[in-house]
Each structure stands twice: as structure tokens, then as C-alpha cells.
Design a protein around this motif. Structure first.
Motif, short mmCIF file in Angstrom:
data_model
loop_
_atom_site.label_atom_id
_atom_site.label_comp_id
_atom_site.label_asym_id
_atom_site.label_seq_id
_atom_site.Cartn_x
_atom_site.Cartn_y
_atom_site.Cartn_z
N LEU A 217 0.84 -1.21 0.00
CA LEU A 217 0.00 0.00 0.00
C LEU A 217 0.87 1.25 0.00
O LEU A 217 0.56 2.23 -0.67
CB LEU A 217 -0.92 0.01 1.23
N VAL A 218 1.94 1.21 0.78
CA VAL A 218 2.86 2.35 0.85
C VAL A 218 3.51 2.58 -0.52
O VAL A 218 3.62 3.71 -1.01
CB VAL A 218 3.94 2.13 1.93
N ARG A 219 3.94 1.49 -1.15
CA ARG A 219 4.57 1.62 -2.47
C ARG A 219 3.59 2.18 -3.50
O ARG A 219 3.97 3.01 -4.33
CB ARG A 219 5.10 0.26 -2.93
N ALA A 220 2.33 1.74 -3.42
CA ALA A 220 1.33 2.24 -4.38
C ALA A 220 1.12 3.73 -4.18
O ALA A 220 1.06 4.49 -5.16
CB ALA A 220 0.02 1.47 -4.20
N LEU A 221 1.04 4.17 -2.94
CA LEU A 221 0.87 5.61 -2.66
C LEU A 221 2.08 6.39 -3.16
O LEU A 221 1.94 7.44 -3.80
CB LEU A 221 0.67 5.84 -1.16
N ALA A 222 3.27 5.89 -2.89
CA ALA A 222 4.49 6.59 -3.30
C ALA A 222 4.57 6.68 -4.83
O ALA A 222 4.91 7.74 -5.38
CB ALA A 222 5.71 5.88 -2.74
N ALA A 223 4.24 5.60 -5.50
CA ALA A 223 4.32 5.58 -6.96
C ALA A 223 3.31 6.56 -7.57
O ALA A 223 3.64 7.30 -8.50
CB ALA A 223 4.09 4.17 -7.49
N ARG A 224 2.10 6.58 -7.02
CA ARG A 224 1.08 7.52 -7.51
C ARG A 224 1.54 8.96 -7.31
O ARG A 224 1.40 9.80 -8.20
CB ARG A 224 -0.25 7.31 -6.76
N SER A 225 2.07 9.25 -6.14
CA SER A 225 2.51 10.62 -5.84
C SER A 225 3.64 11.04 -6.77
O SER A 225 3.69 12.18 -7.23
CB SER A 225 2.96 10.73 -4.39
N ALA A 226 4.56 10.13 -7.02
CA ALA A 226 5.70 10.44 -7.88
C ALA A 226 5.24 10.68 -9.32
O ALA A 226 5.76 11.58 -10.00
CB ALA A 226 6.72 9.30 -7.83
N LYS B 255 -0.98 2.94 14.70
CA LYS B 255 -0.71 2.97 13.25
C LYS B 255 0.66 3.58 12.94
O LYS B 255 1.24 4.30 13.75
CB LYS B 255 -1.77 3.84 12.55
N ILE B 256 1.10 3.32 11.73
CA ILE B 256 2.24 4.03 11.14
C ILE B 256 1.67 4.94 10.05
O ILE B 256 0.83 4.50 9.26
CB ILE B 256 3.27 3.03 10.58
N HIS B 257 2.11 6.20 10.10
CA HIS B 257 1.48 7.20 9.24
C HIS B 257 2.40 7.59 8.09
O HIS B 257 3.56 7.95 8.29
CB HIS B 257 1.13 8.43 10.06
N VAL B 258 1.86 7.51 6.89
CA VAL B 258 2.61 7.85 5.69
C VAL B 258 1.92 9.05 5.03
O VAL B 258 0.69 9.08 4.93
CB VAL B 258 2.65 6.67 4.70
N ARG B 259 2.72 10.00 4.60
CA ARG B 259 2.15 11.18 3.99
C ARG B 259 3.00 11.57 2.80
O ARG B 259 4.22 11.53 2.84
CB ARG B 259 2.15 12.32 5.01
N ALA B 260 2.33 11.92 1.70
CA ALA B 260 3.04 12.39 0.51
C ALA B 260 2.42 13.70 0.06
O ALA B 260 1.20 13.82 -0.02
CB ALA B 260 2.93 11.36 -0.61
N HIS B 261 3.25 14.70 -0.17
CA HIS B 261 2.76 15.94 -0.76
C HIS B 261 3.87 16.55 -1.60
O HIS B 261 5.02 16.11 -1.53
CB HIS B 261 2.26 16.91 0.31
N HIS B 262 3.48 17.52 -2.43
CA HIS B 262 4.53 18.14 -3.21
C HIS B 262 4.32 19.63 -3.36
O HIS B 262 3.20 20.14 -3.25
CB HIS B 262 4.69 17.46 -4.57
N THR B 263 5.42 20.32 -3.56
CA THR B 263 5.41 21.75 -3.89
C THR B 263 5.77 21.85 -5.36
O THR B 263 5.88 20.83 -6.04
CB THR B 263 6.45 22.51 -3.04
N ALA B 264 6.01 23.05 -5.82
CA ALA B 264 6.39 23.22 -7.23
C ALA B 264 7.69 22.49 -7.53
O ALA B 264 7.87 21.97 -8.62
CB ALA B 264 6.52 24.70 -7.55
N CYS B 265 8.58 22.43 -6.54
CA CYS B 265 9.91 21.91 -6.86
C CYS B 265 10.29 20.65 -6.07
O CYS B 265 11.33 20.07 -6.31
CB CYS B 265 10.97 22.99 -6.62
N ALA B 266 9.48 20.22 -5.14
CA ALA B 266 9.88 19.08 -4.30
C ALA B 266 8.72 18.14 -4.01
O ALA B 266 7.59 18.58 -3.76
CB ALA B 266 10.48 19.58 -2.98
N LEU B 267 9.04 16.85 -4.07
CA LEU B 267 8.11 15.82 -3.60
C LEU B 267 8.60 15.37 -2.22
O LEU B 267 9.78 15.06 -2.05
CB LEU B 267 8.12 14.64 -4.57
N ILE B 268 7.69 15.39 -1.25
CA ILE B 268 8.08 15.09 0.12
C ILE B 268 7.24 13.95 0.65
O ILE B 268 6.01 14.00 0.64
CB ILE B 268 7.90 16.35 1.00
N LEU B 269 7.94 12.92 1.12
CA LEU B 269 7.27 11.76 1.70
C LEU B 269 7.70 11.65 3.15
O LEU B 269 8.88 11.78 3.47
CB LEU B 269 7.71 10.48 0.99
#
Lengths: 140, 115
Positions: free
Chosen positions: A30-39, A74-88
Motif C-alpha cells: 500500500l505504501v509503495r502504491a501511494l508513493a508511486a502515484r505521488s511520484a 498505526k504508522i502514518h505515511v504522507r506524501a505531498h509536493h510543492t512546485a519543486c519538491a516531492l516530500i514523503l
């Protein structure tokens, strides 16, 4: 240890996705799927997406294996991005121990942290109330 | 592709472990048990077929490197088959791309001369 930003840096930041997983290795997909989608949304090429996915998986595996759950179980995973950076970020309930020294070329343990450092542009490990946050950043 | 691991003897001291999907901390114990079982059963020529593997993490690298060491210590060898470019990248970043030989097929792996 540098403090990781707990909030997106400025109004341009977008909270893309969050995920709360049980501390169970079966949840890593699930974490990998979230990361791949965000990227992908951030616009990385397939190689970049793969690196983000691998780094996120390593961070979450570390949290499951060594950190343990936060106060809510739980373990919490968060992905967001700005104009220049993807942050996980991955938040767990553990106290981060100093990682083992980098293994030699044929060393057999302690690969996760060096691998994460090699994969992305920045790795920050922050001690916060009740746990640890690992923040991974990929610049455009 | 859901992750799965199978293994089977290939005659004599040869053994093949076939993996599929994404391998990680969740599947590492299964891979470790199959490899350890084969090695303790006397298998010397062990191949891990990664043709259908699309991802693996550092715990899998550790399992492979430990078994490689055990086999080498016993005069045997560990070989990989069908490593995809994205999986190759993981070995390269970890500095392990030359640690375990990779072959295009199981037959080629067994046919390769022992070092």
C-alpha cells in the motif's frame, strides 16, 4: 539530527495523500502504491518513480521493523509536493537508534538507510513527541 | 502480480527458487526458509529466478547476500536469473550488481562454469 518540517512549506504545498497502516509488513504494498502515484503526479519519469517507491518502502519497512506503531496503533505515511519538491514522510512510535555503519560492498546488514540516502535527494530523521518521522525529499 | 515463491530440486545438487511480483520484508522470511532448506539439504548449485519480479527491497538483498555467503563457504554458488532493469538498479545502488551473477535463463545459470 535536523528537524524535519512538520507542515508543508508555504501555501504552494499540496497535501496529496495520507495513509495509516498497521505495523504489518503485508501493508508495504500500500505504501509503495501511494508513493508511486505521488511520484507520477509530481511528474517524475519511470526511473524517478521507481526510486521514490523503493525509498518509501524502505522507510516504511524500517518503521514496521524497528519503530513500531504511533500512539494510535498505526504508522502514518504522507506524501505531498510543492512546485519543486516531492516530500514523503513516515511517522512511527519508535525512538530512532543510530544506524549501523555503512556496510562494505559485500556487507550483509544495515542497507536500508544508505539505500534511502542514495535514492533521493534528502533524508531527514526527526525525533518528535511520541515517535520518529523520516522525511524523504526528491527535488524536481 | 501477487507475490509468490516456489522452489524445486533440479536434479543432483541443483535447486531453483522461482519468485514473482514484489518481494519485501513481508516475503523475505519465505524466501529465506526455502533457500536455507535447500542449502541445509545439501544443494550446492542454487538459482533464484527473478524473471517475474518487479521490485525487491533491502531485506531481500540481505537474504540473498547471506545465502550467497553460506553457499560460497560450502564450495557452492548462488546465481540469479532474469533480473529486470529496474531490479538491477536496486543492486547497483546497493553496490551489489557484481556480487551475484545474473543469467538469461535457468539453463544458462546451471551451464555456467563454476568459478
Amino acid at each position: 539530527v535536523r528537524r524535519a518540517p512538520l507542515r508543508p512549506a508555504g501555501p504552494a504545498a499540496r497535501a496529496d495523500a495520507t495513509l495509516a497502516i498497521d505495523p504489518d509488513p503485508a501493508q508495504l504494498a500500500l505504501v509503495r502504491a501511494l508513493a508511486a502515484r505521488s511520484a507520477e503526479r509530481f511528474g517524475l519519469d519511470p526511473s524517478g518513480c521507481f526510486r521514490v517507491k523503493l525509498a518509501a518502502s524502505e522507510a516504511a519497512a524500517n518503521a514496521i521493523e524497528h519503530g513500531g506503531p504511533a500512539e494510535d496503533g498505526k504508522i502514518h505515511v504522507r506524501a505531498h509536493h510543492t512546485a519543486c519538491a516531492l516530500i514523503l514522510s513516515v511517522r512511527d512510535g519508535g525512538r530512532f537508534a543510530t544506524p549501523a555503519p555503512t556496510p562494505g560492498p559485500l556487507g550483509e546488514r544495515g542497507r536500508g538507510i544508505p539505500l534511502m540516502r542514495s535514492l533521493l535527494d534528502r533524508l531527514e530523521i526527526s525525533t518528535v513527541a511520541g515517535g520518529t518521522i523520516v522525511t524523504l525529499t526528491k527535488y524536481r | 502480480v501477487s507475490p509468490a515463491i516456489d522452489d524445486a530440486g533440479a536434479g543432483g545438487d541443483r535447486h531453483v527458487v522461482t519468485c514473482r511480483g514484489e518481494l519485501d520484508l513481508h516475503t523475505a522470511p519465505d524466501l529465506r526458509e526455502r533457500l536455507v532448506g535447500a542449502i541445509e539439504g545439501g544443494k550446492q548449485d542454487v538459482v533464484v529466478d527473478l524473471t517475474e519480479v518487479t521490485f525487491l527491497d533491502s531485506t531481500i538483498l540481505t537474504v540473498l547476500m547471506q545465502r550467497r555467503r553460506e553457499l560460497t563457504d560450502r564450495g557452492g554458488r548462488l546465481a540469479l536469473v532474469g533480473v529486470r532493469p529496474e531490479v538491477r538498479l536496486i543492486f547497483e545502488i546497493a553496490g551489489l550488481d557484481r556480487a551475484i551473477p545474473d543469467h538469461p535463463s535457468v539453463a544458462a545459470a546451471f551451464a555456467a562454469p563454476r568459478a
